[in-house]
Design a protein around this motif. Structure first.
Motif, mmCIF file in Angstrom:
data_model
loop_
_atom_site.group_PDB
_atom_site.id
_atom_site.type_symbol
_atom_site.label_atom_id
_atom_site.label_comp_id
_atom_site.label_asym_id
_atom_site.label_seq_id
_atom_site.Cartn_x
_atom_site.Cartn_y
_atom_site.Cartn_z
ATOM 1 N N ILE A 264 0.859 -1.183 0.000
ATOM 2 C CA ILE A 264 0.000 0.000 0.000
ATOM 3 C C ILE A 264 0.894 1.232 0.000
ATOM 4 O O ILE A 264 1.737 1.394 0.897
ATOM 5 C CB ILE A 264 -0.922 0.016 1.231
ATOM 6 C CG1 ILE A 264 -1.777 -1.263 1.276
ATOM 7 C CG2 ILE A 264 -1.796 1.265 1.230
ATOM 8 C CD1 ILE A 264 -2.527 -1.456 2.574
ATOM 9 N N VAL A 265 0.734 2.080 -0.987
ATOM 10 C CA VAL A 265 1.520 3.310 -1.077
ATOM 11 C C VAL A 265 0.716 4.443 -0.454
ATOM 12 O O VAL A 265 -0.426 4.697 -0.846
ATOM 13 C CB VAL A 265 1.871 3.646 -2.534
ATOM 14 C CG1 VAL A 265 2.640 4.964 -2.614
ATOM 15 C CG2 VAL A 265 2.703 2.514 -3.143
ATOM 16 N N VAL A 266 1.328 5.134 0.513
ATOM 17 C CA VAL A 266 0.662 6.243 1.196
ATOM 18 C C VAL A 266 1.341 7.540 0.767
ATOM 19 O O VAL A 266 2.454 7.853 1.204
ATOM 20 C CB VAL A 266 0.716 6.085 2.726
ATOM 21 C CG1 VAL A 266 -0.031 7.235 3.401
ATOM 22 C CG2 VAL A 266 0.115 4.741 3.148
ATOM 23 N N ILE A 267 0.684 8.258 -0.145
ATOM 24 C CA ILE A 267 1.198 9.551 -0.599
ATOM 25 C C ILE A 267 0.992 10.555 0.539
ATOM 26 O O ILE A 267 -0.098 10.673 1.082
ATOM 27 C CB ILE A 267 0.456 10.033 -1.861
ATOM 28 C CG1 ILE A 267 0.509 8.967 -2.974
ATOM 29 C CG2 ILE A 267 1.014 11.363 -2.345
ATOM 30 C CD1 ILE A 267 1.884 8.685 -3.509
ATOM 31 N N GLY A 268 2.055 11.290 0.895
ATOM 32 C CA GLY A 268 1.987 12.135 2.077
ATOM 33 C C GLY A 268 2.146 11.303 3.342
ATOM 34 O O GLY A 268 1.627 11.658 4.401
ATOM 35 N N ALA B 239 5.734 4.884 2.848
ATOM 36 C CA ALA B 239 5.537 6.321 3.026
ATOM 37 C C ALA B 239 6.152 7.037 1.829
ATOM 38 O O ALA B 239 7.381 7.099 1.698
ATOM 39 C CB ALA B 239 6.180 6.794 4.323
ATOM 40 N N ALA B 240 5.297 7.562 0.960
ATOM 41 C CA ALA B 240 5.757 8.221 -0.255
ATOM 42 C C ALA B 240 5.592 9.728 -0.111
ATOM 43 O O ALA B 240 4.477 10.222 0.059
ATOM 44 C CB ALA B 240 4.975 7.717 -1.458
ATOM 45 N N GLY C 147 11.799 10.526 -1.549
ATOM 46 C CA GLY C 147 12.153 10.319 -2.948
ATOM 47 C C GLY C 147 10.997 10.140 -3.902
ATOM 48 O O GLY C 147 11.191 9.728 -5.047
ATOM 49 N N VAL C 148 9.769 10.472 -3.443
ATOM 50 C CA VAL C 148 8.594 10.336 -4.316
ATOM 51 C C VAL C 148 7.905 11.696 -4.414
ATOM 52 O O VAL C 148 7.469 12.257 -3.408
ATOM 53 C CB VAL C 148 7.613 9.282 -3.782
ATOM 54 C CG1 VAL C 148 6.421 9.149 -4.737
ATOM 55 C CG2 VAL C 148 8.303 7.938 -3.602
#
Length: 253
Positions: free
Chosen positions: A3-7, A29-30, A35-36
């Motif tokens: 699961i990618v969490v933007i912010g 944690a993106a 780096g995202v």
């Protein structure tokens, strides 16, 4: 699952990442500091590789009309492209209760544009509309400073603790896409000016809070219904009095 969490390094995002990892998932944690970057696209493809779910908690760096619109539209399009390529099956976005009622604000017009991008994308989705966080009440006080007093509207607010918001987001991330908007809020309703006065009294801040029907809420004149969720909203458990006594204020910068 991945699961990618933007912010994922922010107030809500860091809590969501912790909850999902504790539940046995691989939560990433993106954020720009990991780096995202959803604006430039840096690191997006790598972060999305193998992800089944994306949670978007990123926010515009300012409330300025055009900056917010550019942020949400650019980030939104980049996310749709990267998620489509990676085969992501559920996109979750955190937005604001009353967004559709606060369109006098360029920021909320940008949030609505973000939501429309999500609804029109090919990726199954859930949009969460949350009421204001208790952790931002002191920021509301600062937004209402006029001279030596704080002027705020005498309108209802139903604030929610960040811990409860994160719990609701994590639960949605593990559920099937709703393909609609779900509202979440705190368990209690208050008048905004009276609630802020209680926070200031607790902080031993002597500034008076003045009820002013013309005072804006982040640039928008509001009424009793503007910030309140509907009867079907899912409510958090944390009550304001407990939060005020047990959750320390953020360190002053």
């Amino acid at each position: 699952m991945k699961i990618v969490v933007i912010g994922g390094t922010g107030l809500i995002g860091s809590k969501v990442v912790t909850k999902l990892n504790e539940a046995g998932h691989q939560a990433i944690a993106a954020a720009p500091n990991t780096g995202v970057n959803t604006i430039t696209g840096e690191g997006l493809a790598e972060a999305m590789s193998g992800a089944e779910v994306v949670v978007d908690l990123a926010n515009s760096p300012t409330f300025e009309d055009q900056v917010a619109m550019d942020f949400f539209q650019t980030a939104g399009r980049n996310l749709v492209e990267a998620e489509t390529a990676a085969g992501v099956r559920h996109h979750i976005a955190l937005s604001v209760v009353g967004t559709e009622r606060l369109q006098a604000s360029g920021y909320f017009r940008a949030k609505l544009a973000q939501e429309k991008l999500i609804e029109e994308s090919p990726i199954p989705y859930t949009i969460l509309h949350a009421t204001q966080f208790m952790e931002f009440l002191r920021g509301i006080a600062q937004s209402g400073v006029v001279g030596d007093e704080i002027r705020l509207p005498h309108a209802f607010i139903q604030p929610m603790a960040a811990e409860d918001v994160a719990g609701a987001v994590a639960a949605v991330a593990l559920a099937e896409p709703a393909n609609r908007t779900i509202e979440i809020g705190g368990p209690e309703k208050f008048y905004l000016d009276e609630l802020i006065a209680r926070v200031l009294h607790h902080d031993k801040d002597p500034r008076p809070v003045v009820a002013d029907p013309a005072a804006p809420y982040f640039g928008v004149v509001i009424d009793d219904n503007s910030l309140i969720p509907g009867p079907a909203a899912k409510l958090g458990a944390t009550r304001f009095d407990w939060w005020l006594e047990n959750v320390p204020p953020p360190p002053r910068r």
